[in-house]
Design an enzyme around this catalytic site. Structure first.
Site, PDB file in Angstrom:
ATOM      1  N   CYS A 141       3.291  39.625 -31.784  1.00 49.00           N
ATOM      2  CA  CYS A 141       2.033  40.254 -31.358  1.00 49.00           C
ATOM      3  C   CYS A 141       2.044  41.770 -31.593  1.00 49.00           C
ATOM      4  O   CYS A 141       1.104  42.336 -32.166  1.00 49.00           O
ATOM      5  CB  CYS A 141       1.777  39.952 -29.888  1.00 49.00           C
ATOM      6  SG  CYS A 141       3.231  40.170 -28.837  1.00 49.00           S
ATOM      7  N   HIS A 221      -0.187  44.726 -24.146  1.00 54.06           N
ATOM      8  CA  HIS A 221       0.704  45.823 -24.557  1.00 54.06           C
ATOM      9  C   HIS A 221      -0.164  47.038 -24.896  1.00 54.06           C
ATOM     10  O   HIS A 221      -1.345  46.894 -25.227  1.00 54.06           O
ATOM     11  CB  HIS A 221       1.458  45.483 -25.840  1.00 54.06           C
ATOM     12  CG  HIS A 221       2.262  44.236 -25.813  1.00 54.06           C
ATOM     13  ND1 HIS A 221       3.395  44.069 -25.054  1.00 54.06           N
ATOM     14  CD2 HIS A 221       2.132  43.072 -26.508  1.00 54.06           C
ATOM     15  CE1 HIS A 221       3.916  42.869 -25.284  1.00 54.06           C
ATOM     16  NE2 HIS A 221       3.161  42.244 -26.160  1.00 54.06           N
TER      17      HIS A 221
HETATM   18  P1  NAD Z   1       5.772  29.169 -24.539  1.00 47.85           P
HETATM   19  O1  NAD Z   1       7.054  29.057 -23.779  1.00 47.85           O
HETATM   20  O2  NAD Z   1       4.528  29.552 -23.829  1.00 47.85           O
HETATM   21  O3  NAD Z   1       5.477  27.787 -25.288  1.00 47.85           O
HETATM   22  C1  NAD Z   1       6.456  27.068 -25.961  1.00 47.85           C
HETATM   23  C2  NAD Z   1       6.115  25.587 -25.864  1.00 47.85           C
HETATM   24  O4  NAD Z   1       7.074  24.821 -26.593  1.00 47.85           O
HETATM   25  C3  NAD Z   1       6.128  25.052 -24.446  1.00 47.85           C
HETATM   26  O5  NAD Z   1       5.002  24.232 -24.285  1.00 47.85           O
HETATM   27  C4  NAD Z   1       7.392  24.200 -24.369  1.00 47.85           C
HETATM   28  O6  NAD Z   1       7.245  23.110 -23.474  1.00 47.85           O
HETATM   29  C5  NAD Z   1       7.500  23.709 -25.782  1.00 47.85           C
HETATM   30  N1  NAD Z   1       8.857  23.386 -26.186  1.00 47.85           N
HETATM   31  C6  NAD Z   1      10.025  23.836 -25.670  1.00 47.85           C
HETATM   32  N2  NAD Z   1      11.068  23.310 -26.338  1.00 47.85           N
HETATM   33  C7  NAD Z   1      10.531  22.493 -27.284  1.00 47.85           C
HETATM   34  C8  NAD Z   1      11.086  21.663 -28.279  1.00 47.85           C
HETATM   35  N3  NAD Z   1      12.409  21.549 -28.449  1.00 47.85           N
HETATM   36  N4  NAD Z   1      10.239  20.949 -29.077  1.00 47.85           N
HETATM   37  C9  NAD Z   1       8.890  21.060 -28.948  1.00 47.85           C
HETATM   38  N5  NAD Z   1       8.310  21.833 -28.004  1.00 47.85           N
HETATM   39  C10 NAD Z   1       9.125  22.542 -27.183  1.00 47.85           C
HETATM   40  O7  NAD Z   1       6.079  30.159 -25.740  1.00 47.85           O
HETATM   41  P2  NAD Z   1       5.047  31.090 -26.495  1.00 47.85           P
HETATM   42  O8  NAD Z   1       4.864  32.339 -25.703  1.00 47.85           O
HETATM   43  O9  NAD Z   1       3.869  30.306 -26.902  1.00 47.85           O
HETATM   44  O10 NAD Z   1       5.917  31.501 -27.758  1.00 47.85           O
HETATM   45  C11 NAD Z   1       6.023  30.665 -28.902  1.00 47.85           C
HETATM   46  C12 NAD Z   1       6.424  31.525 -30.078  1.00 47.85           C
HETATM   47  O11 NAD Z   1       5.391  32.484 -30.316  1.00 47.85           O
HETATM   48  C13 NAD Z   1       7.711  32.331 -29.908  1.00 47.85           C
HETATM   49  O12 NAD Z   1       8.332  32.463 -31.172  1.00 47.85           O
HETATM   50  C14 NAD Z   1       7.203  33.673 -29.458  1.00 47.85           C
HETATM   51  O13 NAD Z   1       8.105  34.722 -29.731  1.00 47.85           O
HETATM   52  C15 NAD Z   1       5.932  33.791 -30.275  1.00 47.85           C
HETATM   53  N6  NAD Z   1       4.915  34.708 -29.729  1.00 47.85           N
HETATM   54  C16 NAD Z   1       4.640  34.737 -28.409  1.00 47.85           C
HETATM   55  C17 NAD Z   1       3.690  35.622 -27.931  1.00 47.85           C
HETATM   56  C18 NAD Z   1       3.382  35.738 -26.474  1.00 47.85           C
HETATM   57  O14 NAD Z   1       2.978  36.800 -26.032  1.00 47.85           O
HETATM   58  N7  NAD Z   1       3.530  34.720 -25.681  1.00 47.85           N
HETATM   59  C19 NAD Z   1       2.986  36.452 -28.827  1.00 47.85           C
HETATM   60  C20 NAD Z   1       3.253  36.356 -30.189  1.00 47.85           C
HETATM   61  C21 NAD Z   1       4.233  35.480 -30.632  1.00 47.85           C
END
Ligand code: NAD
Length: 354
Positions: A141, A221
């Site tokens: 992000c 942020h």
């Molecule tokens: P999150 O924890 O909200 O969601 C992850 C999901 O994956 C959850 O639903 C979890 O149950 C599921 N999960 C966990 N282990 C799993 C597996 N082995 N197989 C399938 N599903 C599984 O995470 P998020 O915040 O959505 O982040 C996801 C990615 O996006 C990360 O790489 C993160 O760095 C990136 N990201 C996050 C944000 C943010 O602010 N949240 C912003 C930009 C990028």
């Protein structure tokens, strides 16, 4: 080519937003979502008719939670042309062998290391570089916010160097186990932070150094960015290029009263934005200070939604469905109603959006 068949692996903060965005695209079809543990969000998805795929050994657990299961995660992957992997940081890399084995393309997220993909992606910077690639990563992000700004400002002059301070939200609103709750924490204490290095995965030759601190907030942020150009630039030109980008909302704090991340969120609520999402990068017009070659400004990033349009564009790039970035960006912006935030608060004497 018909519609792109997309599977979303991981249905959390990013996954659920990307899945909903896919369903709004005229040229995409959502195969389903994968989740490892049942919870209310996947129950809602299943009740809304989205096919849910889970690990084989968890099928019974999901059934007990009242969630209809359409198959295993491997079944889902086999049905797709592309997987959007939105599993937690580092977990995507563990799935890459499955994607390779099945022969499906994948879009990973910013939490994955750049070396697991062929290219890191930002719609305004390097769409064309990612066309027909098999494995691409949409940068985080904060990096998306920095790249949107830099790949817009570079149309008014050559950028010599960038220095940025990133004031990071501590956690997403749902993350009740994270902190700090009463501290300002350098993240990391050493300089540079990883954000500038991540910008370089897309803009390979840029001179950029970032520092970051975490503060106790969950909303957004905030970045303080200092861009040094090779030659003097005009403030009017900076405002003009920023206001022409739909994915950048140039907001005048004095005229609108939107002078904090809390007010941005309130404005998004008032606009009826789902989950108060603001996928646009918000730049405060009043903050733009130009002195000779130097531009300093403040911008805010809604971490939960800013990468959603980039994921949609990345899908069109890797499948080669749309070769011109402007075309993909236009469809994505129109279907996700991006640009509405700025249009709603633009003063009448400003340029309309491009
Ligand atoms: P999150 O924890 O909200 O969601 C992850 C999901 O994956 C959850 O639903 C979890 O149950 C599921 N999960 C966990 N282990 C799993 C597996 N082995 N197989 C399938 N599903 C599984 O995470 P998020 O915040 O959505 O982040 C996801 C990615 O996006 C990360 O790489 C993160 O760095 C990136 N990201 C996050 C944000 C943010 O602010 N949240 C912003 C930009 C990028």
């Amino acid at each position: 080519m018909g519609k792109i068949r997309v599977a979303v692996n991981g249905y959390g903060t990013i996954g659920k937003r990307v899945a909903e965005a896919i369903m709004l695209q005229p040229d995409m079809e959502l195969v389903g979502i994968a989740k490892t543990r049942p919870d209310y969000s996947v129950l809602l998805a299943s009740r809304n008719g989205i096919p849910v795929y889970v690990p084989e050994e968890r099928i019974r657990l999901f059934a007990e939670a009242g969630i209809k299961v359409s198959g295993t995660i491997e079944d889902m992957v086999k049905e797709a042309d592309v997987v959007v992997d939105a599993t937690p940081a580092g977990v995507g890399a563990l799935y890459k062998p499955l994607y390779e084995h099945v022969g499906v393309k994948a879009i990973f997220q910013g939490g994955e290391k750049p070396d697991i993909v062929e290219a890191s992606f930002n719609s305004y910077c390097n769409y064309e570089e990612c066309i027909d690639k098999n494995y691409v990563r949409v940068v985080s992000c904060n990096t998306t916010g920095l790249l949107r700004l830099l790949c817009t400002l570079n149309s008014i002059g050559r950028i010599r160097k960038v220095r940025a301070t990133i004031v990071r939200r501590a956690a997403d609103p749902k993350e009740d186990k994270k902190g700090p709750i009463n501290s300002i924490k350098p993240n990391p204490v050493t300089i540079p932070s990883h954000h500038g290095l991540d910008v370089k995965t897309v803009l390979k030759n840029i001179d950029i150094i970032t520092t970051a601190v975490i503060v106790p907030t969950t909303l957004m942020h905030l970045h303080i960015v200092n861009v040094l150009f090779e030659n003097p630039v005009r403030r009017d030109d900076v405002i003009d290029v920023l206001s022409r980008r739909k994915r950048i909302a140039l907001i005048n704090a004095e005229l609108t009263g939107i002078n904090s991340t809390a007010k941005i969120v309130e404005a998004a609520r008032d606009l009826g934005r789902k989950r108060y999402d603001v996928p646009e990068l918000v730049v405060w017009e009043d903050s733009i200070h130009v002195s000779g070659n130097e531009v300093i400004l403040m911008q805010a990033v809604h971490q939960e939604s800013i990468v959603v349009p980039e994921n949609i564009d990345a899908l069109r790039a890797v499948t080669g469905l749309v070769s011109r970035p402007e075309e993909s960006i236009r469809i994505t912006d129109q279907t996700l109603r991006i640009g509405v935030f700025q249009e709603s608060f633009l003063s009448p004497n400003r340029n309309t959006l491009g």
